[in-house]
Design a protein around this motif. Structure first.
Motif, short mmCIF file in Angstrom:
data_model
loop_
_atom_site.label_atom_id
_atom_site.label_comp_id
_atom_site.label_asym_id
_atom_site.label_seq_id
_atom_site.Cartn_x
_atom_site.Cartn_y
_atom_site.Cartn_z
N ASP A 186 -14.81 -4.48 32.74
CA ASP A 186 -15.77 -3.32 32.48
C ASP A 186 -14.94 -2.25 31.96
N THR A 187 -15.12 -1.79 30.66
CA THR A 187 -14.72 -0.71 30.05
C THR A 187 -15.12 0.77 30.29
N THR A 188 -16.04 0.80 30.93
CA THR A 188 -16.79 2.03 31.26
C THR A 188 -15.37 3.31 31.19
N ASP A 189 -14.80 3.18 32.31
CA ASP A 189 -13.70 4.13 32.65
C ASP A 189 -12.26 3.80 31.89
N LEU A 190 -12.07 2.83 31.16
CA LEU A 190 -10.82 2.60 30.48
C LEU A 190 -10.72 2.95 28.85
N ASP A 191 -9.56 3.58 28.71
CA ASP A 191 -9.24 3.80 27.40
C ASP A 191 -8.87 2.22 26.65
N ILE A 192 -8.62 2.22 25.46
CA ILE A 192 -8.40 1.23 24.81
C ILE A 192 -7.02 0.41 25.24
N GLU A 193 -6.03 1.22 25.45
CA GLU A 193 -4.73 0.73 26.19
C GLU A 193 -4.74 -0.06 27.42
#
Length: 210
Positions: A186-193
């Motif tokens: 889940d990338t909702t709260d993640l930046d690309i790095e």
């Protein structure tokens, strides 16, 4: 090694797939471009993507050269048409062999799309299902569009995202869903790095378990 990355529109799977392919030294195929290429071929010929005959004829004529002009394939109108095209079982069947042939060439590949882990490469060495909230995905897509000069309204982009989600998850053939053995990211709260590091850890863990 074959890495399957699935997920809904604007989840970040395409950006991750590029980074992951470079990290592991593999080729990469954005399978969504195949359906965009079919849709664009129909539109450029003056056909109607709602017409089964038009979209199936275009799918049968699909050639790798059609993927070279990625900027044209990324146009918003092409994306919406591609979602319609991709719901056609005969279109999906026509492009399936292309995808599997690509994945089979040593040393392997990273494929991203909506049915890679479930249909195209069910025996992939590692599978990720990348997702995010509809609101987060819509904001990302809206920012991309604005950067490209679009004056699209945020609420319209969100409506488009939700419409595509509904179409992709409810189609009769190859609906969007996580493979049973896929890792959910889940990338909702993640930046690309942060998303990239998490993805590499999950893939490396899958490899260590083999």
């Amino acid at each position: 090694m074959i890495i399957a990355i699935d997920g809904p529109a604007a989840s970040g799977k395409g950006t991750l797939a590029k980074r992951i392919a470079a990290h592991f030294g593999l080729r990469r195929l954005d399978t969504g471009l195949l359906y965009r290429a079919v849709a664009r071929a129909v539109l450029e010929s003056g056909g109607d993507v709602e017409d089964p005959g038009h979209r199936r004829d275009a799918a049968k004529r699909l050639d790798a050269a059609a993927l070279r002009d990625e900027a044209a394939l990324r146009q918003p109108g092409v994306g919406e048409a591609a979602s319609i095209v991709a719901a056609d079982p005969e279109v999906r069947s026509a492009v399936l062999a292309f995808q599997r042939d690509f994945a089979a060439v040593p040393p392997g590949a990273v494929l991203d799309g909506r049915d890679i882990g479930t249909v195209v490469c069910p025996c992939a060495d590692a599978k990720l299902f990348v997702t995010a909230s509809a609101e987060a995905r819509a904001e990302r897509r809206w920012r991309e569009m604005v950067a490209g000069g679009s004056d699209a309204a945020p609420e319209q982009v969100l409506a488009d995202i939700r419409r595509r989600d509904a179409r992709d998850t409810s189609r009769a053939v190859s609906p969007l869903r996580p493979a049973d053995d896929a890792h959910l990211l889940d990338t909702t709260d993640l930046d690309i790095e942060a998303a990239f590091r998490a993805a590499v850890d999950l893939i490396s863990g899958s490899q260590a378990a083999i």
